[in-house]
Design a protein around this motif. Structure first.
Motif, mmCIF file in Angstrom:
data_model
loop_
_atom_site.group_PDB
_atom_site.id
_atom_site.type_symbol
_atom_site.label_atom_id
_atom_site.label_comp_id
_atom_site.label_asym_id
_atom_site.label_seq_id
_atom_site.Cartn_x
_atom_site.Cartn_y
_atom_site.Cartn_z
ATOM 1 N N UNK A 442 0.846 -1.187 0.000
ATOM 2 C CA UNK A 442 0.000 0.000 0.000
ATOM 3 C C UNK A 442 0.886 1.244 0.000
ATOM 4 N N UNK A 443 0.572 2.168 -0.898
ATOM 5 C CA UNK A 443 1.354 3.397 -1.013
ATOM 6 C C UNK A 443 0.408 4.584 -1.086
ATOM 7 N N UNK A 444 0.762 5.656 -0.378
ATOM 8 C CA UNK A 444 -0.027 6.887 -0.430
ATOM 9 C C UNK A 444 0.898 8.070 -0.215
ATOM 10 N N UNK A 445 0.749 9.073 -1.065
ATOM 11 C CA UNK A 445 1.550 10.291 -0.942
ATOM 12 C C UNK A 445 0.634 11.485 -1.102
ATOM 13 N N UNK A 446 0.568 12.328 -0.077
ATOM 14 C CA UNK A 446 -0.312 13.501 -0.088
ATOM 15 C C UNK A 446 0.509 14.764 0.104
ATOM 16 N N UNK A 447 0.184 15.789 -0.678
ATOM 17 C CA UNK A 447 0.829 17.095 -0.571
ATOM 18 C C UNK A 447 -0.268 18.150 -0.484
ATOM 19 N N UNK A 448 -0.150 19.024 0.515
ATOM 20 C CA UNK A 448 -1.230 19.961 0.770
ATOM 21 C C UNK A 448 -0.674 21.348 1.084
ATOM 22 N N UNK A 498 0.707 37.304 2.679
ATOM 23 C CA UNK A 498 0.265 35.903 2.610
ATOM 24 C C UNK A 498 1.033 35.040 3.611
ATOM 25 N N UNK A 499 0.294 34.190 4.317
ATOM 26 C CA UNK A 499 0.897 33.261 5.262
ATOM 27 C C UNK A 499 0.798 31.866 4.671
ATOM 28 N N UNK A 500 1.902 31.340 4.156
ATOM 29 C CA UNK A 500 1.835 30.019 3.528
ATOM 30 C C UNK A 500 1.868 28.911 4.575
ATOM 31 N N UNK A 501 1.329 27.781 4.209
ATOM 32 C CA UNK A 501 1.372 26.605 5.058
ATOM 33 C C UNK A 501 1.507 25.362 4.193
ATOM 34 N N UNK A 502 1.995 24.306 4.792
ATOM 35 C CA UNK A 502 2.165 23.057 4.035
ATOM 36 C C UNK A 502 2.032 21.890 4.989
ATOM 37 N N UNK A 503 1.333 20.852 4.508
ATOM 38 C CA UNK A 503 1.287 19.587 5.214
ATOM 39 C C UNK A 503 1.326 18.472 4.178
ATOM 40 N N UNK A 504 2.104 17.463 4.469
ATOM 41 C CA UNK A 504 2.170 16.315 3.566
ATOM 42 C C UNK A 504 2.600 15.085 4.330
ATOM 43 N N UNK A 505 2.268 13.934 3.782
ATOM 44 C CA UNK A 505 2.743 12.700 4.387
ATOM 45 C C UNK A 505 2.750 11.587 3.341
ATOM 46 N N UNK A 506 3.650 10.639 3.559
ATOM 47 C CA UNK A 506 3.794 9.499 2.663
ATOM 48 C C UNK A 506 3.793 8.217 3.480
ATOM 49 N N UNK A 507 2.997 7.253 3.026
ATOM 50 C CA UNK A 507 2.962 5.922 3.633
ATOM 51 C C UNK A 507 3.419 4.901 2.601
ATOM 52 N N UNK A 508 4.240 3.967 3.031
ATOM 53 C CA UNK A 508 4.569 2.798 2.220
ATOM 54 C C UNK A 508 4.552 1.599 3.159
ATOM 55 N N UNK A 509 3.593 0.706 2.940
ATOM 56 C CA UNK A 509 3.398 -0.438 3.834
ATOM 57 C C UNK A 509 3.449 -1.731 3.035
ATOM 58 N N UNK A 510 4.144 -2.720 3.573
ATOM 59 C CA UNK A 510 4.215 -4.021 2.915
ATOM 60 C C UNK A 510 3.912 -5.115 3.937
#
Length: 864
Positions: A442-448, A498-510
């Motif tokens: 299972x793989x998931x990569x989110x960028x926000x 402007x006040x920028x923000x960022x959140x991201x996370x990546x999962x790699x599960x086997x």
């Protein structure tokens, strides 16, 4: 306002509510079908009414069957109506308790538009939950399904978020040296997060050629979540905090179109396009209960400061140069009216906050399912989301008086994006008859990323001169617009910046699993799990988090572990299934996130006789984090030592059940469960003690105040900022139910039973006035129901339920202090002449929650 709040909406998939016109379209379809059939069945005056067992006429080529349960409820409640509505919420009144409609084409009938149609519904007339479902289909051509659900959610557990204000406090009315009355400083007798909301949910689905090689699907769902709720302001506006009334109105529209292609036997390829639209139109105003005084012109006003432990501070809250000789509070202008506050004192007369938010989530999905290759089966999917969020007009404004300020308004805009790429793939290889290998990745990569900009801050103020700093100043007010770069609300950016923000996370599960069928009565499997989890926040977000920092970097967590599963069948009538899961992580994102996880599960079912089933289960989840979590920051001198955190939590459940049905005349259903939810963490806390408001105290082994080492208030070496304690919550709960089914004759069926849930828990009280509440409570409900078949198709039903909720005796902190000094005397809380949990009512400093209720339901079931 801040980007974190705004971009946080991307992680919410609200399931609530349904547009009325969609609900109406489904209801109209059901009504149209039922009406047309009813018209064909309506007897002429000369025709006798059909008996229930008589088959009524149906449209040519069809057979129909209908049932309806009509009746009502009689409810009587003593005690807390708010708690009854929170737990039960069944009220008196007539009800449509159930209805069904079925229409099917006769065997051999062709050229019909519909082969079968069914509709069911329940709960209409006032129950908190009701639904309607309709399905119809035509052989291999199409299938349609529609579902409408509505549920009302009422919640008022008044201890949640309660500031525990001592009673008996007041503000004098009239001259301070000769008051003519007083205004009671209100305690908070309802939860500051009370809500009374409704969800309306509609789901529709149409499948074309369901059995063909190529199948088409179209789905639509619309959910609406709305209703009033209370919410603490979250930050100080005007002069103090306030309880706000939030009118929630959030909705989602979800569209799905899909194609299923079956190129080979046992292989299916699917493509789906999902488009989700989220719309938030909630807004905040002052709660009606906030207005406890009025201005001289009759305008209602709020003193705010709902969580203050002491009454309105008349000296600091009023403008000394403009207060004059008028008392802070004067007698009401009319009998029973609100007292009149001096126009030079701080108040809020109105407030509005709105943040209309729109989010569009388009997602493309490709799926694969196949077992066409001998001894191999596989499934997988690939998903891509590119979502956009927009907040075009944030608005926050209050009117009243705070110093010279009569009005303060903030406006802002914000936007964010969310891009997600995710894939899952699993394969099973049957290497031999008794052994298989499987792998799941299972793989998931989110960028926000997102940006929020405060566009303006506008202030209207009176002159800062004696006699003019009042809410009724009639002259021209001074309008001040903050310059670009000026500071705004805490946590938000400067005006126009402007006040920028960022959140991201990546999962790699086997997960790699081997399964062995050791015999016809035993199966064993072993799984190895590895997971990489990277969390990124702020700027930069592509390098490890700096020592001592809490944002602007990445945190990487590696987790490894194993799972052993054993399935045994000692006899043909006895199954046992057990799992042991052990995981270890080399890092944790928060101090209460687990580094070690152990999960034990056992389930068994035994059937000694065809009419007897006995089952049991054990589930134990243990999670620990015994590290300090900031060792590097301590070594670098960036953080003081406040550890180890030593977090522990567990959830343990043991259950046993039996169903015995020797014959059709009687039976027994028995269930018992014991659960224990426990969590504990070392904390440093501020007890807020004063000479008249004791604070929770903890002691070390020598009996001296137990303090966090080196943590003092700024500029002091004697005034403690934090005490040290083991914060914990333990909720051991026993649940039991027993029901006897009796049917002495064919026409009578009855059930008699009893249900009880008892909690005997405790907690660390960091507020000396807090009590256990539901952690020490009993909730019980004996019941009896009866169904009498008067004749086929006509059944009389009756049901009685008793609901009783009660909380235990006194509870609270054992030890208190009246200062936070290192020389503070620690004494038993019960020995002090001030309110503490041990000396208050068991309900605490708010309204009691105990209740008992009798609920009778009567109904007639009629088939035709």
């Amino acid at each position: 306002m801040n980007t974190g709040w705004f971009s946080g909406h991307f992680n919410r998939r609200l399931s609530s509510a349904t547009v009325l016109r969609v609900r109406a379209s489904i209801a109209a379809a059901v009504i149209a079908v039922v009406t047309s059939i009813a018209a064909a069945q309506t007897p002429t005056p000369a025709d006798p009414l059909p008996r229930p067992e008589t088959q009524v006429s149906a449209p040519a080529g069809y057979t129909i069957h209908q049932t309806v349960d009509l009746g009502g409820r009689i409810a009587n409640t003593t005690g807390s109506g708010a708690m009854y509505d929170t737990l039960v919420n069944l009220q008196s009144g007539p009800r449509v308790l159930g209805e069904t409609f079925e229409m099917r084409a006769l065997s051999g009938k062709k050229n019909t538009l519909i082969d079968s149609l069914s509709a069911i519904g329940s709960g209409f007339g006032g129950d908190p939950n009701n639904f309607t479902k309709m399905d119809f289909s035509k052989g291999k051509i199409y299938e349609f399904s529609g579902l409408f659900r509505r549920d009302r959610q009422y919640f008022d557990y008044d201890l949640l978020g309660n500031p525990n204000i001592p009673g008996g406090q007041s503000i004098p009315i009239g001259p301070a040296n000769a008051p003519t009355g007083s205004l009671a400083w209100p305690q908070v007798n309802e939860s500051p997060v009370l809500f009374n909301t409704v969800r309306r949910m509609t789901d529709t689905s149409l499948t074309i050629f369901p059995l063909s090689k190529v199948t088409y699907r179209v789905e639509y769902s619309q959910n609406i979540f709305q209703g009033p709720s209370l919410s603490p302001s979250g930050y100080q506006f005007a002069k103090y905090d306030a309880i706000l009334e939030e009118y929630q109105r959030n909705s989602t529209d979800d569209f799905t179109a899909g194609i299923d292609w079956k190129p080979l036997q046992d292989t299916k390829l699917t493509f789906e396009e999902e488009i989700d639209h989220y719309k938030a139109d909630s807004y905040f105003t002052m709660a009606p209960g906030d207005f406890i005084v009025q201005e001289p012109d009759g305008t209602k006003a709020a003193l705010n400061d709902y969580d203050s432990q002491t009454p309105y501070p008349t000296k600091s809250a009023c403008n000394a140069n403009s207060i004059g000789a008028t008392p802070i509070l004067s007698a009401p202008q009319t009998p029973g009216g609100l007292p009149v506050i001096n126009p030079a004192c701080a108040v809020v007369t109105s407030y509005l906050r709105s943040q209309p938010t729109r989010i569009l989530y388009p997602t493309e999905i490709f799926r694969l399912q196949s077992s066409s290759i001998k001894n191999i089966s596989m499934n997988g999917d690939l998903r891509y989301t590119n979502a956009n969020m927009n907040l075009p007009n944030y608005y926050d404004s209050y009117q009243g008086l705070n110093g010279t300020t009569r009005s303060l308004t903030y406006t802002a805009i914000a936007n964010a994006k969310r891009e997600v790429v995710a894939a899952d793939y699993g394969i099973v290889w049957q290497t031999m008859k008794t052994f298989s290998l499987s792998d799941q990745v299972d793989f998931s990569s989110a960028h926000q990323p997102g940006t929020a900009t405060m566009t303006s801050v506008t202030t209207l103020a009176t002159p800062a001169t004696a006699g003019n700093e009042t809410i009724n100043y009639a002259g021209a007010l001074t309008t001040t617009t903050a310059a670009a770069g000026a500071a705004t609300i805490e946590g938000s950016g400067a005006v126009g910046v402007p006040l920028p923000g960022y959140f991201g996370q990546t999962f790699l599960t086997n997960n790699l699993t081997g399964t062995w069928d050791a015999s016809s009565r035993a199966t064993l499997s072993l799984t190895y799990r590895h997971e990489n989890h990277t969390i990124a926040q702020g700027f930069p977000h592509n390098i490890p988090l700096a020592v001592g920092a809490t944002s602007n970097g990445t945190v990487t967590i590696h987790e490894d572990g194993g799972i052993v599963n054993v399935a045994l069948r000692p006899t043909a009538n006895w199954n046992i299934n057990g799992t042991v899961e052990v995981l270890y992580a080399d890092n944790a994102f928060t101090p209460v996130s687990p580094r070690q996880t152990k999960h034990y599960r056992v389930h068994t079912m035994y059937r000694p006789r065809p009419w007897a089933t006995i089952s049991g289960a054990f589930n134990d989840l243990e999670r620990h984090n015994n590290t300090n979590n900031n060792q590097n920051a301590i070594a670098a001198g960036d953080d003081p030592y406040e550890g180890p955190i030593d977090h522990v939590d567990h959830s343990r459940v043991v259950s046993l059940g039996a169903v015995l049905s020797p014959n059709e005349h009687y039976g027994l259903d028995f269930n018992y469960a014991y659960s224990d939810v426990y969590t504990a963490t070392n904390i440093c806390y501020d007890n807020g003690a004063t000479s008249t408001l004791p604070g929770t105290a903890s002691t070390n082994s020598s009996g001296a105040p137990n303090v966090c080492p080196g943590i003092f208030t700024r500029g002091s070496t004697t005034q403690l900022a934090d005490w040290f304690a083991r914060d914990f919550m333990d909720a051991p709960t026993q649940y039991g139910s027993v029901a006897v089914n009796l049917s002495p004759v064919k026409q009578i069926h009855s059930n008699l039973g009893y249900r009880i849930s008892s909690v005997n828990g405790n907690q660390f009280f960091n507020d000396a006035r807090a009590v256990n509440g539901s952690l020490d409570s009993t909730y019980q409900s004996p019941f009896v129901n009866l169904a009498w078949t008067i004749r086929p198709g006509l059944i009389w039903k009756a049901e009685y339920n008793f609901y009783g909720y009660g909380e235990g005796g006194p509870s609270g902190s054992q030890y208190c202090s009246t200062t936070t000094s290192t020389t503070s005397a620690v004494v038993p809380c019960a020995s002090l002449p001030f309110p503490t949990g041990l000396t208050e009512s068991p309900a605490g400093l708010t309204a009691p929650r105990n209740f008992h209720a009798n609920n009778v339901t009567l109904a007639v079931h009629y088939e035709f």
